[in-house]
Scaffold this active site. Structure first.
Site, short mmCIF file in Angstrom:
data_model
loop_
_atom_site.label_atom_id
_atom_site.label_comp_id
_atom_site.label_asym_id
_atom_site.label_seq_id
_atom_site.Cartn_x
_atom_site.Cartn_y
_atom_site.Cartn_z
N GLU A 32 0.86 -1.18 0.00
CA GLU A 32 0.00 0.00 0.00
C GLU A 32 0.90 1.23 0.00
O GLU A 32 1.73 1.41 0.90
CB GLU A 32 -0.90 -0.01 1.23
CG GLU A 32 -1.93 1.08 1.25
CD GLU A 32 -2.80 1.05 2.50
OE1 GLU A 32 -3.78 1.81 2.55
OE2 GLU A 32 -2.49 0.29 3.45
N ASP A 50 -5.20 9.51 9.08
CA ASP A 50 -3.87 9.13 9.53
C ASP A 50 -3.48 9.81 10.83
O ASP A 50 -3.75 10.99 11.05
CB ASP A 50 -2.84 9.45 8.45
CG ASP A 50 -3.06 8.64 7.20
OD1 ASP A 50 -3.25 7.42 7.33
OD2 ASP A 50 -3.05 9.21 6.09
#
Length: 263
Positions: free
Chosen positions: A44, A55
């Site tokens: 990824e 995130d």
């Protein structure tokens, strides 16, 4: 059918994550190759973004390093990383990005470029199922999987999301943003079971997993394990020297995950 489906046949997948251009272009290429050599099943690749809402601090810092080290970073630079990686390995690659990046590049052009580079899927945390219709027209033409996120709080939406999924389903281990964790939602096995009741699409658990023991535990009921912050921390610590350390970490994690196949 996405190429990603083949990854999960008779296999428990390990899916590590790194950020493009952290710390630089050439190291990112070397990092992806090292992950492939270490036994990763899918890589990824995160596209640096100034407001990565899904995130936590570790990956936010990586995005900032990338954007600071290369202020003129463009999507084409990220595509060039994949292009160079493709000279060495055919490992499946999925991009983690945000909807504005794809919209600004142009849905058709973005998906066409992904297809040309054998990019296999997209993870777009800020694009819910209900907003995917326009983009899906182009991802379907490019055989590009739109990989959804299902969380412990998805509830009644689990069936709807799972039935529309392609490639694999990204199961979020806990509430909140990415980052190393010691504890995970206690209902993950139930979430996976709900998905399996309505879809044959593989499931991979991410957010917070960083030890071999955690990965092994998750792989007992999921089809794969995604590790982001731990890999990004290795890159932050070792910078241009990170590739062999990523390879070693991948070997350890993959071995632990694969051991569940014998149980």
């Amino acid at each position: 059918m996405s190429n990603l489906n083949n990854v999960f046949k008779n296999n428990k997948a390990f899916i590590p994550f790194v950020v493009a251009c952290d710390p630089d272009f050439d190291t990112t290429v070397a990092n992806i190759i090292a992950l492939a050599e270490g036994g990763a099943d899918i890589v990824e690749l995160g596209i640096p973004f100034s407001d990565p809402v899904a995130d936590g601090p570790v990956i936010q810092a990586a995005d900032m390093r990338a954007l600071t080290n290369k202020p003129d970073l463009t999507m084409d630079d990220v595509f060039d990383i994949v292009k160079k990686v493709r000279l060495t390995t055919a490992i499946p690659i999925v991009l983690l990005t945000y909807s504005n990046i794809i919209f600004q590049y142009g849905y058709a052009a973005f998906c066409k470029k992904c297809a040309a580079l054998a990019i296999d899927g997209l993870v777009i945390p800020d694009m819910p199922l209900e907003e995917q219709t326009e983009l899906k027209h182009f991802t379907d033409k490019a055989n590009l999987a739109l990989i959804p996120l299902i969380t412990p709080t998805s509830g009644v939406r689990i069936a709807k999301i799972a039935q529309a999924a392609s490639g694999f389903i990204y199961v979020v281990s806990s509430l909140g943003v990415t980052g190393l964790r010691a504890n995970f939602d206690q209902n993950l096995a139930d979430v996976i079971a709900q998905i399996k009741n309505v879809s044959a699409i593989p499931t991979a658990i991410g957010f917070g997993i960083h030890t071999a023991t955690q990965a092994q535990t998750m792989a007992k009921f999921a089809d794969g394990v995604i590790v982001g912050s731990a890999c990004v921390q290795i890159v932050a610590k070792y910078q241009k020297m990170a590739p062999p350390y990523l390879k070693q970490y991948t070997q350890t994690m993959k071995q632990s995950i694969a051991s569940t196949l014998d149980e």
